[in-house]
Design a protein around this motif. Structure first.
Motif, PDB file in Angstrom:
ATOM      1  N   GLU A  11      43.046  39.063  38.685  1.00  0.00           N
ATOM      2  CA  GLU A  11      44.159  38.119  38.782  1.00  0.00           C
ATOM      3  C   GLU A  11      44.444  37.803  40.247  1.00  0.00           C
ATOM      4  O   GLU A  11      44.191  38.623  41.133  1.00  0.00           O
ATOM      5  N   ALA A  12      44.987  36.632  40.490  1.00  0.00           N
ATOM      6  CA  ALA A  12      45.471  36.297  41.831  1.00  0.00           C
ATOM      7  C   ALA A  12      46.575  37.290  42.182  1.00  0.00           C
ATOM      8  O   ALA A  12      47.403  37.620  41.342  1.00  0.00           O
ATOM      9  N   TYR A  13      46.588  37.759  43.420  1.00  0.00           N
ATOM     10  CA  TYR A  13      47.587  38.748  43.807  1.00  0.00           C
ATOM     11  C   TYR A  13      48.763  38.111  44.551  1.00  0.00           C
ATOM     12  O   TYR A  13      49.761  38.780  44.831  1.00  0.00           O
ATOM     13  N   PHE A  14      48.658  36.806  44.832  1.00  0.00           N
ATOM     14  CA  PHE A  14      49.677  36.158  45.646  1.00  0.00           C
ATOM     15  C   PHE A  14      49.834  34.723  45.176  1.00  0.00           C
ATOM     16  O   PHE A  14      48.834  34.057  44.881  1.00  0.00           O
ATOM     17  N   ALA A  15      51.071  34.227  45.097  1.00  0.00           N
ATOM     18  CA  ALA A  15      51.345  32.839  44.716  1.00  0.00           C
ATOM     19  C   ALA A  15      52.588  32.353  45.452  1.00  0.00           C
ATOM     20  O   ALA A  15      53.553  33.090  45.606  1.00  0.00           O
ATOM     21  N   VAL A  16      52.540  31.083  45.900  1.00  0.00           N
ATOM     22  CA  VAL A  16      53.669  30.464  46.598  1.00  0.00           C
ATOM     23  C   VAL A  16      53.897  29.088  45.993  1.00  0.00           C
ATOM     24  O   VAL A  16      52.936  28.368  45.769  1.00  0.00           O
ATOM     25  N   PRO A  17      55.082  28.637  45.698  1.00  0.00           N
ATOM     26  CA  PRO A  17      56.332  29.374  45.846  1.00  0.00           C
ATOM     27  C   PRO A  17      56.565  30.368  44.722  1.00  0.00           C
ATOM     28  O   PRO A  17      57.242  31.375  44.926  1.00  0.00           O
ATOM     29  N   THR A  18      56.005  30.094  43.507  1.00  0.00           N
ATOM     30  CA  THR A  18      56.162  31.044  42.397  1.00  0.00           C
ATOM     31  C   THR A  18      54.873  31.071  41.574  1.00  0.00           C
ATOM     32  O   THR A  18      54.067  30.132  41.624  1.00  0.00           O
ATOM     33  N   ALA A  19      54.709  32.116  40.796  1.00  0.00           N
ATOM     34  CA  ALA A  19      53.549  32.208  39.911  1.00  0.00           C
ATOM     35  C   ALA A  19      53.619  31.165  38.798  1.00  0.00           C
ATOM     36  O   ALA A  19      52.596  30.725  38.284  1.00  0.00           O
ATOM     37  N   GLU A  20      54.829  30.740  38.422  1.00  0.00           N
ATOM     38  CA  GLU A  20      54.992  29.759  37.352  1.00  0.00           C
ATOM     39  C   GLU A  20      54.663  28.344  37.825  1.00  0.00           C
ATOM     40  O   GLU A  20      54.235  27.507  37.041  1.00  0.00           O
ATOM     41  N   ASP A  21      54.895  28.052  39.106  1.00  0.00           N
ATOM     42  CA  ASP A  21      54.626  26.721  39.666  1.00  0.00           C
ATOM     43  C   ASP A  21      53.969  26.869  41.034  1.00  0.00           C
ATOM     44  O   ASP A  21      54.555  26.524  42.063  1.00  0.00           O
ATOM     45  N   PRO A  22      52.741  27.407  41.069  1.00  0.00           N
ATOM     46  CA  PRO A  22      52.123  27.683  42.368  1.00  0.00           C
ATOM     47  C   PRO A  22      51.615  26.426  43.070  1.00  0.00           C
ATOM     48  O   PRO A  22      51.106  25.506  42.439  1.00  0.00           O
ATOM     49  N   GLN A  23      51.783  26.431  44.378  1.00  0.00           N
ATOM     50  CA  GLN A  23      51.168  25.419  45.236  1.00  0.00           C
ATOM     51  C   GLN A  23      49.982  26.045  45.989  1.00  0.00           C
ATOM     52  O   GLN A  23      49.148  25.338  46.527  1.00  0.00           O
ATOM     53  N   TYR A  24      49.968  27.367  45.997  1.00  0.00           N
ATOM     54  CA  TYR A  24      48.893  28.133  46.629  1.00  0.00           C
ATOM     55  C   TYR A  24      48.796  29.471  45.920  1.00  0.00           C
ATOM     56  O   TYR A  24      49.813  30.112  45.635  1.00  0.00           O
ATOM     57  N   VAL A  25      47.572  29.886  45.629  1.00  0.00           N
ATOM     58  CA  VAL A  25      47.325  31.223  45.085  1.00  0.00           C
ATOM     59  C   VAL A  25      46.178  31.850  45.858  1.00  0.00           C
ATOM     60  O   VAL A  25      45.362  31.150  46.460  1.00  0.00           O
ATOM     61  N   GLU A  26      46.131  33.173  45.812  1.00  0.00           N
ATOM     62  CA  GLU A  26      45.090  33.862  46.566  1.00  0.00           C
ATOM     63  C   GLU A  26      44.538  35.034  45.773  1.00  0.00           C
ATOM     64  O   GLU A  26      45.287  35.774  45.137  1.00  0.00           O
ATOM     65  N   PHE A  27      43.223  35.160  45.852  1.00  0.00           N
ATOM     66  CA  PHE A  27      42.492  36.267  45.245  1.00  0.00           C
ATOM     67  C   PHE A  27      41.846  37.076  46.363  1.00  0.00           C
ATOM     68  O   PHE A  27      41.526  36.533  47.421  1.00  0.00           O
ATOM     69  N   ARG A  28      41.597  38.343  46.124  1.00  0.00           N
ATOM     70  CA  ARG A  28      40.753  39.179  46.987  1.00  0.00           C
ATOM     71  C   ARG A  28      39.465  39.399  46.209  1.00  0.00           C
ATOM     72  O   ARG A  28      39.500  39.852  45.061  1.00  0.00           O
ATOM     73  N   ILE A  29      38.346  39.075  46.841  1.00  0.00           N
ATOM     74  CA  ILE A  29      37.070  39.130  46.127  1.00  0.00           C
ATOM     75  C   ILE A  29      35.981  39.797  46.967  1.00  0.00           C
ATOM     76  O   ILE A  29      36.053  39.835  48.185  1.00  0.00           O
ATOM     77  N   GLY A  30      34.986  40.294  46.280  1.00  0.00           N
ATOM     78  CA  GLY A  30      33.794  40.813  46.935  1.00  0.00           C
ATOM     79  C   GLY A  30      33.951  42.209  47.502  1.00  0.00           C
ATOM     80  O   GLY A  30      35.010  42.833  47.431  1.00  0.00           O
ATOM     81  N   ASP A  31      32.862  42.675  48.072  1.00  0.00           N
ATOM     82  CA  ASP A  31      32.792  44.031  48.591  1.00  0.00           C
ATOM     83  C   ASP A  31      33.752  44.291  49.749  1.00  0.00           C
ATOM     84  O   ASP A  31      34.177  45.409  49.965  1.00  0.00           O
ATOM     85  N   PHE A  32      34.088  43.241  50.500  1.00  0.00           N
ATOM     86  CA  PHE A  32      34.962  43.405  51.652  1.00  0.00           C
ATOM     87  C   PHE A  32      36.318  42.729  51.443  1.00  0.00           C
ATOM     88  O   PHE A  32      37.059  42.510  52.394  1.00  0.00           O
ATOM     89  N   GLN A  33      36.643  42.423  50.172  1.00  0.00           N
ATOM     90  CA  GLN A  33      37.946  41.871  49.799  1.00  0.00           C
ATOM     91  C   GLN A  33      38.305  40.617  50.593  1.00  0.00           C
ATOM     92  O   GLN A  33      39.417  40.461  51.096  1.00  0.00           O
ATOM     93  N   ALA A  34      37.348  39.695  50.683  1.00  0.00           N
ATOM     94  CA  ALA A  34      37.591  38.409  51.335  1.00  0.00           C
ATOM     95  C   ALA A  34      38.619  37.624  50.521  1.00  0.00           C
ATOM     96  O   ALA A  34      38.849  37.902  49.348  1.00  0.00           O
ATOM     97  N   GLU A  35      39.229  36.635  51.157  1.00  0.00           N
ATOM     98  CA  GLU A  35      40.266  35.849  50.500  1.00  0.00           C
ATOM     99  C   GLU A  35      39.697  34.553  49.945  1.00  0.00           C
ATOM    100  O   GLU A  35      39.002  33.816  50.650  1.00  0.00           O
ATOM    101  N   LEU A  36      40.025  34.277  48.693  1.00  0.00           N
ATOM    102  CA  LEU A  36      39.773  32.984  48.070  1.00  0.00           C
ATOM    103  C   LEU A  36      41.139  32.372  47.810  1.00  0.00           C
ATOM    104  O   LEU A  36      41.920  32.896  47.008  1.00  0.00           O
ATOM    105  N   GLY A  37      41.457  31.307  48.530  1.00  0.00           N
ATOM    106  CA  GLY A  37      42.731  30.631  48.357  1.00  0.00           C
ATOM    107  C   GLY A  37      42.528  29.317  47.626  1.00  0.00           C
ATOM    108  O   GLY A  37      41.552  28.606  47.880  1.00  0.00           O
TER     109      GLY A  37
END
Length: 135
Positions: free
Chosen positions: A25-51
């Protein structure tokens, strides 16, 4: 890679699609998880960011076809990963292609349902670095 940003008109739908693809799951959402304008995942062996950012904030035109640079993600099995992407509704851009003769570099690419290009590859150099960090 440290961070990659993709754009989508419907960030919530993109978040759900990537959660299904990545199995996290995405670990971060702005402004809210219900109406996100941006979300972020941590992925891969080095926990890179997918926004994933609302397309209205893109510095370029979004829509009308595949867009952006192709960032290749190392996968252990290109064939299985490509099949999974297509199963989830991605569209083939480039068939599985061997890069060089017997080098081990194999690539393919798709567009996600939001128009972003996803590259996947088997990358022997990545594996060398990854294995060295585990030694």
């Amino acid at each position: 890679m440290a961070t990659v940003s993709f754009y989508a008109d419907d960030v919530k739908a993109a978040r759900d699609w990537y959660a299904e693809l990545l199995g996290v799951e995405a670990y971060f959402a702005v402004p809210t998880a219900e109406d996100p304008q941006y979300v972020e995942f941590r992925i891969g062996d080095f926990q890179a960011e997918l926004g994933i950012i609302n397309a209205k904030f893109a510095p370029h035109t979004v829509g009308g076809g595949p867009a952006g640079s192709i960032l290749y993600w190392h996968v252990d099995n290109v064939e299985a990963s490509l099949a999974r992407l297509l199963e989830l509704g991605a569209t083939l851009v480039e068939e599985i292609t061997e890069r060089g003769q017997n080098t081990g570099f194999i690539t393919a690419s798709v567009t996600d349902p939001f128009g972003n290009i996803i590259g996947i590859m088997n990358n022997p150099h990545y594996l060398e670095i990854f294995n060295a960090t585990r030694a």
